[in-house]
Design a protein around this motif. Structure first.
Motif, mmCIF file in Angstrom:
data_model
loop_
_atom_site.group_PDB
_atom_site.id
_atom_site.type_symbol
_atom_site.label_atom_id
_atom_site.label_comp_id
_atom_site.label_asym_id
_atom_site.label_seq_id
_atom_site.Cartn_x
_atom_site.Cartn_y
_atom_site.Cartn_z
ATOM 1 N N ALA A 10 0.864 -1.025 -0.170
ATOM 2 C CA ALA A 10 0.472 0.007 0.165
ATOM 3 C C ALA A 10 0.655 1.321 -0.354
ATOM 4 C CB ALA A 10 -0.382 -0.054 1.074
ATOM 5 N N VAL A 11 1.659 1.710 0.622
ATOM 6 C CA VAL A 11 2.312 2.573 0.938
ATOM 7 C C VAL A 11 3.655 2.752 -0.480
ATOM 8 C CG1 VAL A 11 4.185 3.272 2.735
ATOM 9 C CG2 VAL A 11 3.009 2.247 3.374
ATOM 10 N N LEU A 12 4.309 1.496 -0.546
ATOM 11 C CA LEU A 12 4.662 1.852 -2.010
ATOM 12 C C LEU A 12 3.937 2.266 -3.293
ATOM 13 C CD1 LEU A 12 7.896 1.448 -3.953
ATOM 14 C CD2 LEU A 12 7.305 -0.966 -3.857
ATOM 15 N N GLY A 13 2.613 1.604 -3.533
ATOM 16 C CA GLY A 13 2.292 1.954 -4.648
ATOM 17 C C GLY A 13 1.311 3.534 -4.128
ATOM 18 N N LEU A 14 1.282 3.243 -3.602
ATOM 19 C CA LEU A 14 0.412 4.701 -3.211
ATOM 20 C C LEU A 14 1.799 5.821 -3.352
ATOM 21 C CD1 LEU A 14 -1.653 4.720 0.446
ATOM 22 C CD2 LEU A 14 -2.114 5.077 -2.645
ATOM 23 N N ILE A 15 2.898 5.687 -3.145
ATOM 24 C CA ILE A 15 4.473 6.359 -2.729
ATOM 25 C C ILE A 15 4.619 6.464 -5.208
ATOM 26 C CG2 ILE A 15 7.078 6.269 -3.835
ATOM 27 C CD1 ILE A 15 6.656 5.921 -0.242
ATOM 28 N N LEU A 16 4.561 5.655 -5.485
ATOM 29 C CA LEU A 16 5.121 5.527 -6.672
ATOM 30 C C LEU A 16 3.039 5.816 -7.947
ATOM 31 C CD1 LEU A 16 6.044 2.033 -7.062
ATOM 32 C CD2 LEU A 16 7.280 3.294 -7.095
ATOM 33 N N LEU A 17 2.664 6.120 -7.397
ATOM 34 C CA LEU A 17 1.148 6.278 -8.068
ATOM 35 C C LEU A 17 1.070 8.422 -7.119
ATOM 36 C CD1 LEU A 17 -1.311 5.374 -9.113
ATOM 37 C CD2 LEU A 17 -2.335 5.650 -7.119
ATOM 38 N N ASP A 18 1.944 8.742 -6.201
ATOM 39 C CA ASP A 18 2.222 9.908 -6.026
ATOM 40 C C ASP A 18 3.138 10.557 -7.271
ATOM 41 O OD1 ASP A 18 2.226 13.040 -4.955
ATOM 42 O OD2 ASP A 18 4.066 12.302 -3.331
#
Length: 140
Positions: A10-18
């Motif tokens: 979740a954290v990595l996916g959100l960072i990459l999305l950002d």
């Protein structure tokens, strides 16, 4: 501290999305493949994030996921709450988030640690995580 794989995704996916830095929807399975993440786990995690109103989802062509809030408003605590139990310490018996017995010799210490962690997670935003990730990636 136990951080589940789902929370890490979740954290990595959100960072990459950002890091995409626009308002487009992204097909999360394609996104997972591009970043070598599980194509079955990441969509499940992002569904939980959508229920928590952290990301927005759209079905159909041109659909996928995008951030629903400003990264400065998304806390690590909110991500933990969406994906796993926020109490990350476990009782030595493993049955509850931590010992509920008033006579437990570690109870007051664990409660202090959990309060500290909660405050830290509430004060850490996706914005700061994303900046740290970007800065560390540039150094490698």
């Amino acid at each position: 501290m136990l951080i589940k794989k789902e929370t890490e995704y979740a954290v990595l996916g959100l960072i990459l999305l950002d890091q995409k830095n626009n308002n487009d929807f992204y097909d999360i399975k394609v996104f997972a493949k591009e970043h070598n993440l599980s194509e079955t786990l990441l969509p499940k995690v992002f569904q939980k994030l959508a229920v928590a109103d952290i990301v927005e989802s759209r079905l159909g062509p041109g659909g996928g996921f995008r951030l629903h809030k400003d990264p400065k408003e998304i806390t690590l605590w909110a991500i933990f709450e969406a994906v796993q139990m926020p109490n990350v310490l476990k009782c030595y018996m493993g049955k509850t988030s931590y010992c509920l017995k008033p006579v437990c010799p570690l109870r007051s210490t664990v409660l202090k640690v959990e309060q500290f962690l909660e405050k830290f997670l509430e004060n850490t935003t996706l914005f700061s995580l994303s900046n740290d990730y970007k800065n560390n990636k540039e150094r490698i």
